[in-house]
Design a protein around this motif. Structure first.
Motif, PDB file in Angstrom:
ATOM      1  N   GLU A 200      29.806 -57.770  -0.668  1.00 57.11           N
ATOM      2  CA  GLU A 200      30.036 -59.645  -0.781  1.00 57.11           C
ATOM      3  C   GLU A 200      29.961 -59.417   0.549  1.00 57.11           C
ATOM      4  O   GLU A 200      30.575 -58.971   1.727  1.00 57.11           O
ATOM      5  CB  GLU A 200      31.293 -58.843  -1.521  1.00 57.11           C
ATOM      6  N   SER A 201      29.856 -60.364   0.867  1.00 57.98           N
ATOM      7  CA  SER A 201      29.845 -61.076   2.054  1.00 57.98           C
ATOM      8  C   SER A 201      30.304 -62.207   2.484  1.00 57.98           C
ATOM      9  O   SER A 201      30.421 -63.832   1.571  1.00 57.98           O
ATOM     10  CB  SER A 201      28.519 -61.512   3.168  1.00 57.98           C
ATOM     11  N   LYS A 202      30.980 -62.759   3.564  1.00 55.69           N
ATOM     12  CA  LYS A 202      31.070 -64.154   3.012  1.00 55.69           C
ATOM     13  C   LYS A 202      31.227 -64.489   5.473  1.00 55.69           C
ATOM     14  O   LYS A 202      31.386 -63.841   6.055  1.00 55.69           O
ATOM     15  CB  LYS A 202      32.929 -64.735   2.837  1.00 55.69           C
ATOM     16  N   LYS A 203      32.005 -65.898   5.280  1.00 54.09           N
ATOM     17  CA  LYS A 203      32.211 -66.321   6.877  1.00 54.09           C
ATOM     18  C   LYS A 203      33.528 -66.645   6.817  1.00 54.09           C
ATOM     19  O   LYS A 203      33.823 -67.111   6.149  1.00 54.09           O
ATOM     20  CB  LYS A 203      31.384 -67.929   8.107  1.00 54.09           C
ATOM     21  N   ILE A 204      33.619 -65.935   8.107  1.00 53.30           N
ATOM     22  CA  ILE A 204      35.081 -66.182   9.283  1.00 53.30           C
ATOM     23  C   ILE A 204      34.843 -66.997  10.110  1.00 53.30           C
ATOM     24  O   ILE A 204      34.380 -66.037  11.447  1.00 53.30           O
ATOM     25  CB  ILE A 204      35.872 -65.241   8.694  1.00 53.30           C
ATOM     26  N   GLY A 205      34.862 -68.473  10.303  1.00 48.41           N
ATOM     27  CA  GLY A 205      34.882 -68.678  11.619  1.00 48.41           C
ATOM     28  C   GLY A 205      33.131 -68.675  11.632  1.00 48.41           C
ATOM     29  O   GLY A 205      32.327 -68.898  10.985  1.00 48.41           O
ATOM     30  N   ASN A 206      32.777 -68.333  12.814  1.00 53.02           N
ATOM     31  CA  ASN A 206      31.145 -67.836  13.424  1.00 53.02           C
ATOM     32  C   ASN A 206      30.714 -66.404  13.062  1.00 53.02           C
ATOM     33  O   ASN A 206      29.652 -66.342  13.079  1.00 53.02           O
ATOM     34  CB  ASN A 206      30.558 -68.287  14.911  1.00 53.02           C
ATOM     35  N   TYR A 207      31.856 -65.614  12.240  1.00 50.06           N
ATOM     36  CA  TYR A 207      30.980 -64.429  12.022  1.00 50.06           C
ATOM     37  C   TYR A 207      30.578 -63.925  10.437  1.00 50.06           C
ATOM     38  O   TYR A 207      32.000 -64.388   9.839  1.00 50.06           O
ATOM     39  CB  TYR A 207      32.125 -63.493  12.566  1.00 50.06           C
ATOM     40  N   THR A 208      29.832 -63.904  10.014  1.00 50.86           N
ATOM     41  CA  THR A 208      29.050 -63.092   9.384  1.00 50.86           C
ATOM     42  C   THR A 208      30.812 -61.528   8.087  1.00 50.86           C
ATOM     43  O   THR A 208      30.562 -60.662   9.710  1.00 50.86           O
ATOM     44  CB  THR A 208      28.192 -62.713   8.392  1.00 50.86           C
ATOM     45  N   CYS A 209      30.950 -61.550   7.701  1.00 49.47           N
ATOM     46  CA  CYS A 209      31.521 -60.613   7.370  1.00 49.47           C
ATOM     47  C   CYS A 209      31.985 -59.707   6.301  1.00 49.47           C
ATOM     48  O   CYS A 209      30.943 -60.303   4.990  1.00 49.47           O
ATOM     49  CB  CYS A 209      33.363 -61.042   6.626  1.00 49.47           C
ATOM     50  N   TYR A 210      31.991 -58.702   5.456  1.00 49.47           N
ATOM     51  CA  TYR A 210      31.536 -57.718   4.905  1.00 49.47           C
ATOM     52  C   TYR A 210      33.122 -57.334   4.162  1.00 49.47           C
ATOM     53  O   TYR A 210      33.939 -57.250   4.545  1.00 49.47           O
ATOM     54  CB  TYR A 210      30.211 -56.847   5.149  1.00 49.47           C
ATOM     55  N   LYS A 211      33.189 -57.462   2.645  1.00 53.96           N
ATOM     56  CA  LYS A 211      34.399 -56.674   1.975  1.00 53.96           C
ATOM     57  C   LYS A 211      34.603 -55.404   1.414  1.00 53.96           C
ATOM     58  O   LYS A 211      33.453 -55.097   1.492  1.00 53.96           O
ATOM     59  CB  LYS A 211      34.630 -57.294   0.586  1.00 53.96           C
TER      60      LYS A 211
ATOM     61  N   PRO B 121      44.473 -55.719  12.269  1.00 52.58           N
ATOM     62  CA  PRO B 121      46.009 -55.828  12.420  1.00 52.58           C
ATOM     63  C   PRO B 121      46.685 -54.563  11.822  1.00 52.58           C
ATOM     64  O   PRO B 121      46.363 -54.044  11.058  1.00 52.58           O
ATOM     65  CB  PRO B 121      46.150 -57.487  11.628  1.00 52.58           C
ATOM     66  N   ALA B 122      47.725 -54.887  12.166  1.00 56.91           N
ATOM     67  CA  ALA B 122      48.855 -54.461  11.736  1.00 56.91           C
ATOM     68  C   ALA B 122      48.818 -52.522  11.951  1.00 56.91           C
ATOM     69  O   ALA B 122      48.101 -52.235  12.472  1.00 56.91           O
ATOM     70  CB  ALA B 122      49.714 -54.955  10.317  1.00 56.91           C
ATOM     71  N   ASN B 123      48.749 -52.307  10.617  1.00 57.52           N
ATOM     72  CA  ASN B 123      48.538 -50.237  10.707  1.00 57.52           C
ATOM     73  C   ASN B 123      46.529 -50.788   9.965  1.00 57.52           C
ATOM     74  O   ASN B 123      46.411 -49.771  10.092  1.00 57.52           O
ATOM     75  CB  ASN B 123      49.349 -49.657   9.533  1.00 57.52           C
ATOM     76  N   TYR B 124      46.159 -51.539   9.759  1.00 61.13           N
ATOM     77  CA  TYR B 124      44.710 -51.317   9.335  1.00 61.13           C
ATOM     78  C   TYR B 124      43.371 -50.958  10.183  1.00 61.13           C
ATOM     79  O   TYR B 124      43.217 -51.401  11.465  1.00 61.13           O
ATOM     80  CB  TYR B 124      44.762 -52.873   8.015  1.00 61.13           C
ATOM     81  N   TRP B 125      42.608 -50.635  10.146  1.00 62.10           N
ATOM     82  CA  TRP B 125      41.809 -49.964  11.226  1.00 62.10           C
ATOM     83  C   TRP B 125      40.589 -49.143  10.524  1.00 62.10           C
ATOM     84  O   TRP B 125      40.438 -48.920   9.063  1.00 62.10           O
ATOM     85  CB  TRP B 125      42.457 -49.040  12.065  1.00 62.10           C
ATOM     86  N   GLY B 126      39.641 -48.410  10.749  1.00 58.31           N
ATOM     87  CA  GLY B 126      39.076 -47.792  10.887  1.00 58.31           C
ATOM     88  C   GLY B 126      37.445 -48.126   9.200  1.00 58.31           C
ATOM     89  O   GLY B 126      36.505 -47.321   9.421  1.00 58.31           O
ATOM     90  N   LEU B 127      37.310 -49.271   9.773  1.00 59.01           N
ATOM     91  CA  LEU B 127      35.985 -50.479   9.288  1.00 59.01           C
ATOM     92  C   LEU B 127      35.113 -50.633  10.360  1.00 59.01           C
ATOM     93  O   LEU B 127      35.238 -50.282  11.548  1.00 59.01           O
ATOM     94  CB  LEU B 127      36.231 -51.683   8.604  1.00 59.01           C
TER      95      LEU B 127
ATOM     96  N   ILE C  87      31.636 -57.225  15.539  1.00 59.65           N
ATOM     97  CA  ILE C  87      32.927 -57.075  16.589  1.00 59.65           C
ATOM     98  C   ILE C  87      32.237 -55.576  16.085  1.00 59.65           C
ATOM     99  O   ILE C  87      33.521 -54.878  15.892  1.00 59.65           O
ATOM    100  CB  ILE C  87      33.453 -57.578  16.784  1.00 59.65           C
ATOM    101  N   PRO C  88      31.592 -54.478  16.390  1.00 59.61           N
ATOM    102  CA  PRO C  88      31.709 -53.232  16.363  1.00 59.61           C
ATOM    103  C   PRO C  88      32.889 -52.348  16.979  1.00 59.61           C
ATOM    104  O   PRO C  88      32.699 -51.313  17.742  1.00 59.61           O
ATOM    105  CB  PRO C  88      30.766 -52.315  16.548  1.00 59.61           C
ATOM    106  N   VAL C  89      34.269 -52.276  16.565  1.00 58.75           N
ATOM    107  CA  VAL C  89      35.095 -51.747  16.234  1.00 58.75           C
ATOM    108  C   VAL C  89      35.790 -51.467  15.864  1.00 58.75           C
ATOM    109  O   VAL C  89      36.107 -52.151  14.850  1.00 58.75           O
ATOM    110  CB  VAL C  89      35.506 -52.454  18.183  1.00 58.75           C
ATOM    111  N   ASN C  90      36.670 -50.761  15.200  1.00 56.41           N
ATOM    112  CA  ASN C  90      37.480 -49.885  14.218  1.00 56.41           C
ATOM    113  C   ASN C  90      38.846 -50.414  14.829  1.00 56.41           C
ATOM    114  O   ASN C  90      39.375 -49.417  14.013  1.00 56.41           O
ATOM    115  CB  ASN C  90      37.070 -48.496  13.365  1.00 56.41           C
ATOM    116  N   GLN C  91      39.061 -51.724  14.639  1.00 56.60           N
ATOM    117  CA  GLN C  91      40.286 -52.567  15.168  1.00 56.60           C
ATOM    118  C   GLN C  91      40.829 -53.156  13.792  1.00 56.60           C
ATOM    119  O   GLN C  91      39.691 -52.901  13.083  1.00 56.60           O
ATOM    120  CB  GLN C  91      40.445 -52.725  16.413  1.00 56.60           C
TER     121      GLN C  91
ATOM    122  N   LEU D 167      35.394 -54.913  13.308  1.00 60.98           N
ATOM    123  CA  LEU D 167      36.373 -55.430  13.295  1.00 60.98           C
ATOM    124  C   LEU D 167      37.367 -56.376  12.330  1.00 60.98           C
ATOM    125  O   LEU D 167      36.720 -57.551  11.467  1.00 60.98           O
ATOM    126  CB  LEU D 167      36.990 -56.664  14.463  1.00 60.98           C
ATOM    127  N   ILE D 168      38.404 -55.925  11.262  1.00 53.76           N
ATOM    128  CA  ILE D 168      38.842 -56.596  10.442  1.00 53.76           C
ATOM    129  C   ILE D 168      39.595 -58.228  10.863  1.00 53.76           C
ATOM    130  O   ILE D 168      40.479 -58.024  11.256  1.00 53.76           O
ATOM    131  CB  ILE D 168      39.557 -55.437   9.307  1.00 53.76           C
TER     132      ILE D 168
END
Length: 295
Positions: A144-155, A219-225, A213-217, A228-229
């Motif tokens: 699944e995907s959706k837009k957050i602001g100008n960015y295409t995001c995946y679930k 918020p909080a303790n969330y990371w590893g994707l 934004i290909p960094v695996n960062q 950018l989350i």
């Protein structure tokens, strides 16, 4: 044509991130449901609808927060934006003192290369530095995907352990609401509400990340994707990115915090549990602990 445009946009973002001095700043808005609190306060016959509304307004700073994530390719700092209350506002000061009990705290540092984290915490005047390995999150990638602001995001989803040091993670025990409804006013006054709640062991989270934004960062303790989350949520709290600035003109130094007595996450959770037990034995909630830690 749309796919070609997306490809070039993603490629451009990757080139930007690979720059030697790359840095980004993301702003997140946090909202936590107050439904559990309403269930308990709504059964207190001494609280009028007007008082209930006032309490909810006063509690908003703990349930609605703004955070800033400053990140590069390997490290990040995550901090809550401090909101100033009115001078002499004793209730606001009391809520600020309870901040750590409800997941608040100072600077939160992550190094995804070394897989380490550090977080400043303050419990009624005593400072701690929680130092541990970054939690390993087993993400299940979705299509699944959706837009957050100008960015295409995946679930992506994951089941993670619950932070036992965060009071926001308590939930009413099964049947607690019905039990409260049966109590008389005198019985309600004697009720210790910590006996009516429980701490779950794990929770399911849903994250939305952007490969643009290909960094695996995150918020909080969330990371590893692989990106950018920009949004993460569980059944109570939603963290949503409202703004991203890549390579700001003024760079910030991403430094690990050093202030406080160093403890592990498990040790800190144990310290918090003991403090909660202290307050429970005193017959009060978090607001009862106005003394300094250990005082």
């Amino acid at each position: 044509m749309k796919n070609i445009i997306y490809f070039f946009a993603a490629a451009l973002s990757m080139l930007t991130v690979k720059a030697q001095d790359f840095q980004g700043v993301a702003t997140y808005e946090s909202k936590t449901s107050m439904e559990d609190m309403k269930k308990f306060s709504g059964n207190n016959k001494e609280i009028t609808p007007e008082m209930q509304k006032m309490i909810e307004e006063r509690l908003k700073p703990m349930f609605e927060k703004t955070f800033t994530l400053t990140f590069d390719r390997t490290a990040s700092t995550y901090e809550e934006e401090e909101k100033l209350g009115a001078p002499g506002d004793q209730m606001a000061q009391g809520f600020k003192m309870m901040g750590s009990l409800f997941g608040g705290g100072g600077k939160h540092y992550k190094n995804v290369k070394a897989k380490t984290m550090l977080q400043e915490k303050d419990i009624f005047g005593k400072e701690f530095l929680v130092s541990d390995s970054l939690p390993s999150i087993k993400w299940v990638m979705g299509s699944e995907s959706k837009k957050i602001g100008n960015y295409t995001c995946y679930k992506a989803t994951a089941v993670v352990p619950v932070d036992k040091s965060n009071m926001m993670n308590y939930r009413p025990k099964k049947g607690a609401e019905e039990e409260l409804k049966k109590k008389s006013e005198d019985e309600m006054k004697k009720t210790n509400f910590m006996d009516m709640v429980e701490m779950p062991t794990e929770r399911t989270i849903t994250a939305w990340y952007t490969p643009e934004i290909p960094v695996n960062q995150g918020p909080a303790n969330y990371w590893g994707l692989p990106g950018l989350i920009l949004e993460v949520s569980d059944d109570k709290t939603v963290l949503l990115c409202s703004k991203v600035v890549l390579n700001p003109k003024e760079k910030s130094e991403i430094k690990a915090p050093k202030k406080g007595e160093k403890v592990t996450q498990a040790e800190f959770a144990e310290i918090m549990a003991k403090k909660m037990q202290e307050m429970q034995e005193m017959g009060g909630g978090p607001g009862s602990g106005r003394r300094r830690f250990g005082g």
